[in-house]
Scaffold this active site. Structure first.
Site, PDB file in Angstrom:
ATOM      1  N   SER A 144     -27.580  -2.897 -15.318  1.00 15.76           N
ATOM      2  CA  SER A 144     -26.524  -3.818 -15.193  1.00 15.76           C
ATOM      3  C   SER A 144     -25.411  -3.255 -15.863  1.00 15.76           C
ATOM      4  CB  SER A 144     -26.888  -5.128 -15.462  1.00 15.76           C
ATOM      5  OG  SER A 144     -25.756  -5.997 -15.537  1.00 15.76           O
ATOM      6  N   TYR A 157     -29.317 -10.244 -23.056  1.00 17.42           N
ATOM      7  CA  TYR A 157     -29.519  -9.415 -21.557  1.00 17.42           C
ATOM      8  C   TYR A 157     -28.667  -8.103 -21.782  1.00 17.42           C
ATOM      9  CZ  TYR A 157     -29.085  -8.595 -16.650  1.00 17.42           C
ATOM     10  OH  TYR A 157     -29.140  -7.902 -15.273  1.00 17.42           O
TER      11      TYR A 157
END
Length: 255
Positions: A144, A157
């Site tokens: 990501s 995250y």
């Protein structure tokens, strides 16, 4: 067992994973659809792939469990006798505002890392013996932009995706020249998972804000990420250790 190549995609009953197995199946590859909870969506995706004339194996496995990863690899070997591409797509998060430091506990980090970092490691390790049997095989980790820019659903995250990027480079060193290892770092991807996590109103605002900043005035679709997973997995014969930024030009930040 046939002569078709085989792509294994973790977390592939919806979203990016489902788009990826559809794309590989559309190119004539046999596919492995992995899920951890509800079998119905996984079977539906598998049926779509079978309708394209390929074989699709559905396997329930939690990638945070080494035993599950090894069992999945064993089922792939029994069914197909080979694996040519592994796409480590399974992931998880906790939606916590960046400044809310009390919103995350050690258990949150450990749970997120167990899926987002340890899972890809364990799954890669389990499939390496199969991947080594054929030339030009590859591992693609779905990372990501959060791991590069410090933005996203939570600090835990972001940190996990940063770790996944570093692990991608390390595995590329360790597994070359037999197996290529690369990662994709998408920006905002339109998925029900993200919409549910943010809530409809915040999701709409986030999409609008992203488009306003991105040079291409766009966000990503699951199919966009699948395209990158196809190129890095089935092509890119001399590319390894790369983290491909797929952000519609967000890094350019329009003035």
């Amino acid at each position: 067992m046939g002569n078709r190549k085989v792509c294994v995609v973790t977390g592939s009953s919806s979203g990016i994973g489902a788009a990826t197995v559809r794309l590989y199946a559309g190119h004539g590859w046999d596919v492995v659809v992995n899920y951890s909870r509800d079998i119905a969506p996984a079977e539906a995706i598998a049926d779509e792939c079978r309708a394209l004339g390929v074989d699709a194996l559905v396997v329930k496995a939690d990638v945070s469990s080494d035993a599950d990863c090894r069992r999945l690899a064993s089922e792939v070997e029994s069914r197909f006798g080979r694996a040519d591409v592994l796409v480590n797509n399974a992931g998880t998060t906790k939606f916590v505002a960046l400044k809310d430091l009390d919103g995350l506990e050690a258990d949150d980090f450990q749970r997120i890392y167990s899926v987002n970092v340890i899972g890809p490691y364990q799954m890669s390790r389990a499939l390496v013996p199969l991947l080594k049997r054929n030339p030009v095989t590859g591992i693609v980790n779905v990372s990501s932009i959060a791991g590069l820019m410090g933005t996203g659903s939570s600090i835990a995250y972001m940190a996990s995706k940063g770790a996944l990027n570093a692990m991608t480079v390390g595995l590329a060193r360790a597994l070359g020249p037999d197996i290529r290892v690369n990662a994709i770092a998408p920006g905002l991807v339109e998925t029900p998972w993200l919409k549910n996590g943010l809530g409809a109103e915040r999701y709409a605002q986030t999409v609008q804000s992203y488009k306003a900043r991105a040079a291409l005035d766009a966000v990503m679709s699951p199919e966009d990420v699948a395209d990158a997973a196809w190129w890095l997995g089935a092509g890119a014969a001399k590319t390894t250790g790369e983290v491909l930024l797929l952000d519609a030009g967000l890094r350019l930040t329009r003035g």
